[in-house]
Design a protein around this motif. Structure first.
Motif, PDB file in Angstrom:
ATOM      1  N   VAL A 161       5.288   8.748  -9.741  1.00  0.00           N
ATOM      2  CA  VAL A 161       4.346   8.848  -8.661  1.00  0.00           C
ATOM      3  C   VAL A 161       4.770  11.010  -8.840  1.00  0.00           C
ATOM      4  N   LEU A 162       5.048  10.781  -9.874  1.00  0.00           N
ATOM      5  CA  LEU A 162       4.423  12.302 -10.630  1.00  0.00           C
ATOM      6  C   LEU A 162       2.799  12.206 -10.564  1.00  0.00           C
ATOM      7  N   PRO A 163       1.667  11.872 -11.149  1.00  0.00           N
ATOM      8  CA  PRO A 163       0.617  12.403 -10.877  1.00  0.00           C
ATOM      9  C   PRO A 163       0.247  12.348 -10.273  1.00  0.00           C
ATOM     10  N   VAL A 164       0.532  11.646  -9.024  1.00  0.00           N
ATOM     11  CA  VAL A 164       0.461  11.190  -7.221  1.00  0.00           C
ATOM     12  C   VAL A 164       0.470  12.849  -6.885  1.00  0.00           C
ATOM     13  N   VAL A 165       1.577  12.661  -6.860  1.00  0.00           N
ATOM     14  CA  VAL A 165       2.658  14.053  -6.329  1.00  0.00           C
ATOM     15  C   VAL A 165       1.749  15.382  -6.365  1.00  0.00           C
ATOM     16  N   VAL A 166       1.335  15.590  -7.797  1.00  0.00           N
ATOM     17  CA  VAL A 166       1.159  16.712  -7.769  1.00  0.00           C
ATOM     18  C   VAL A 166      -0.487  16.425  -7.606  1.00  0.00           C
ATOM     19  N   ARG A 167      -1.594  15.771  -7.420  1.00  0.00           N
ATOM     20  CA  ARG A 167      -2.686  15.505  -6.847  1.00  0.00           C
ATOM     21  C   ARG A 167      -2.952  15.472  -5.543  1.00  0.00           C
ATOM     22  N   ARG A 168      -2.255  14.503  -5.235  1.00  0.00           N
ATOM     23  CA  ARG A 168      -2.401  14.350  -3.785  1.00  0.00           C
ATOM     24  C   ARG A 168      -1.205  14.113  -3.070  1.00  0.00           C
ATOM     25  N   PRO A 169       0.051  15.901  -2.429  1.00  0.00           N
ATOM     26  CA  PRO A 169       0.836  15.238  -2.044  1.00  0.00           C
ATOM     27  C   PRO A 169       1.217  15.049  -0.532  1.00  0.00           C
ATOM     28  N   PHE A 170       0.011  15.459   0.162  1.00  0.00           N
ATOM     29  CA  PHE A 170       0.220  14.863   1.094  1.00  0.00           C
ATOM     30  C   PHE A 170       0.250  12.651   1.432  1.00  0.00           C
ATOM     31  N   ALA A 171       0.106  12.392   1.011  1.00  0.00           N
ATOM     32  CA  ALA A 171      -0.481  10.728  -0.123  1.00  0.00           C
ATOM     33  C   ALA A 171       0.877   9.873   0.014  1.00  0.00           C
ATOM     34  N   VAL A 172       1.805  10.930  -1.149  1.00  0.00           N
ATOM     35  CA  VAL A 172       3.131  10.953  -1.152  1.00  0.00           C
ATOM     36  C   VAL A 172       3.755  10.635   0.067  1.00  0.00           C
ATOM     37  N   ILE A 173       3.731  12.004   0.552  1.00  0.00           N
ATOM     38  CA  ILE A 173       4.507  12.107   2.141  1.00  0.00           C
ATOM     39  C   ILE A 173       4.253  10.886   2.528  1.00  0.00           C
ATOM     40  N   ALA A 174       3.101  10.387   2.693  1.00  0.00           N
ATOM     41  CA  ALA A 174       2.385   9.402   3.811  1.00  0.00           C
ATOM     42  C   ALA A 174       3.352   7.558   3.824  1.00  0.00           C
ATOM     43  N   ALA A 175       3.251   8.490   2.003  1.00  0.00           N
ATOM     44  CA  ALA A 175       3.791   6.362   1.194  1.00  0.00           C
ATOM     45  C   ALA A 175       5.302   6.387   1.476  1.00  0.00           C
ATOM     46  N   SER A 176       5.583   8.013   1.518  1.00  0.00           N
ATOM     47  CA  SER A 176       6.761   8.333   1.547  1.00  0.00           C
ATOM     48  C   SER A 176       8.105   8.015   3.089  1.00  0.00           C
ATOM     49  N   LEU A 177       7.242   8.366   3.740  1.00  0.00           N
ATOM     50  CA  LEU A 177       7.385   7.795   5.305  1.00  0.00           C
ATOM     51  C   LEU A 177       7.373   6.660   4.998  1.00  0.00           C
ATOM     52  N   ALA A 178       6.136   6.303   5.009  1.00  0.00           N
ATOM     53  CA  ALA A 178       5.738   4.443   5.693  1.00  0.00           C
ATOM     54  C   ALA A 178       7.083   3.956   4.546  1.00  0.00           C
ATOM     55  N   LEU A 179       7.258   3.586   3.742  1.00  0.00           N
ATOM     56  CA  LEU A 179       8.642   3.378   3.058  1.00  0.00           C
ATOM     57  C   LEU A 179       9.791   3.500   3.728  1.00  0.00           C
ATOM     58  N   TYR A 180      10.068   4.197   4.529  1.00  0.00           N
ATOM     59  CA  TYR A 180      11.169   4.577   5.012  1.00  0.00           C
ATOM     60  C   TYR A 180      10.906   3.819   6.320  1.00  0.00           C
TER      61      TYR A 180
END
Length: 384
Positions: A161-180
């Motif tokens: 997830v690290l390469p994505v969160v560095v470049r697309r943090p909002f996408a990681v938040i969205a994916a994390s909330l969806a999994l939650y």
């Protein structure tokens, strides 16, 4: 082009301070019927020290390993992460052995057979070989040994997830909330042993706290635009915290419980910790927002000597967590021996925190080569 926030070299002292505070709170809260726990956050809202610890772990992981990613590449960074995962795993196994031995010894020496059942170790006596295997797989553990396995799983997935969160943090938040959301809706979880239980801290749900923390490490300056809504957001946060405090205190005082409307109770209960109920998550975010405003990163008070023990404990968080977990059972037995007197509760709380602080200073001394450890940049302290 300005450097992304993850490359910032300044050390945010708040991270060590509040991580140390969370470790103190975890120890104090792990001592049952402890009057000192009224000084922690647990009795005044929906969230507790666990959210603080997991959030800061995600935040510091990005700061540390994000710099490595840009400097050394993904492969070497991933290897460093998994070296840390292995250290956490070894620490958990050693803590499991020491904690289990302590429970068994106390049970025999003090003729307390109920202690083994209370600490959920019956599976070890019923089927020891299977229990040992399941302990190695992180599926079997006594009470209070749930945080490290959660962190191990979260950190094991982090390199992907690290390469994505560095470049697309909002996408990681969205994916994390969806999994939650999916985890809560479909009741997903990891199996535990025995009796087909599930993990007390479900990583599929708790990852939302970790990755929101990770994203905030990248988005910090960018979310400053929220400051234009500082007052309405602060008012909403305060109102929610007052509501949470009223509900949490109603669990201890019947006269408050009688004033909770039935329709409110139907809407909010049960407040699940395993899957981090949305009320817990919102409560933590409200606290974090107000703390951010009240204590900026350059606040002079952060460097006051009185807070140095907290910072030291935060810097040595793995060691201090293990010591605090081990001491909590001893403190429980001591308090029980003195018939849960208030004095015994205060003494074991102060003594336990003092031992944790002493261990943190000794660890810092060793790391400094026998001298006071110098202040390191945050990047040099990956997920302590």
């Amino acid at each position: 082009m300005a450097s992304p926030p993850v490359l910032a070299s300044a050390r945010d002292i708040r991270l060590d301070l509040f991580r140390g505070l969370a470790l103190w709170f975890i120890y104090i809260d792990h001592v049952p019927t402890n009057v000192v726990s009224w000084l922690t956050v647990r009795n005044y809202g929906f969230s507790d020290a666990t959210e603080i610890f997991v959030f800061i772990s995600g935040y510091t992981a990005v700061i540390a390993y994000g710099r490595m990613l840009q400097r050394e590449g993904w492969l070497r960074t991933g290897a460093r992460v998994y070296r840390r995962v292995w250290q956490l795993y070894v620490a958990h196994i050693l803590l499991f052995v020491a904690f289990t031995a302590q429970i068994v010894w106390l049970s025999v020496a003090r003729d307390m057979p109920a202690l083994i059942e209370e600490m959920e170790l019956m599976g070890l006596g019923e089927n020891p070989y299977q229990a040992i295997l399941q302990a190695a797989l992180l599926k079997f553990r006594p009470v209070n040994l749930d945080v490290l396995p959660l962190y191990i799983v979260l950190l094991a997935a982090f390199p992907f997830v690290l390469p994505v969160v560095v470049r697309r943090p909002f996408a990681v938040i969205a994916a994390s909330l969806a999994l939650y959301a999916a985890t809560c809706h479909f009741n997903w979880g990891l199996p535990a042993y025995p009796d087909n239980k599930v993990w007390y801290f479900n990583p599929l749900a708790w990852q939302v706290v970790f990755y929101v923390g990770a994203a905030m490490a990248v988005l910090g300056p960018q979310i400053a635009w929220l400051d234009r809504f500082r007052w309405p957001l602060s008012v909403l946060a305060v109102l929610f915290l007052l509501f949470a405090a009223f509900i949490a205190l109603s669990w201890h005082y019947n006269w408050l419980a009688e004033r909770v409307p039935a329709w409110v109770a139907r809407q909010i209960y049960p407040i699940d910790k395993t899957n981090i109920d949305i009320l817990r998550f919102l409560h933590f975010l409200a606290v974090a927002w107000l703390v951010r405003l009240a204590i900026p990163a350059d606040a002079p008070m952060l460097r006051w000597r009185v807070f140095e023990p907290l910072r030291r404990c935060g810097e040595q968080s793995l060691l201090i967590f293990c010591i605090g977990t081990f001491l909590s059972l001893s403190a429980q037995v001591i308090v029980s021996h003195f018939e849960e007197s208030i004095l015994s509760q205060i003494v074991v709380s102060i003594a336990g925190v003092a031992i944790m602080c002493g261990a943190a200073y000794i660890a810092a001394w060793f790391k400094g080569g026998g001298t006071a450890a110098p202040r390191r940049p945050m990047a040099a302290s990956p997920a302590q």
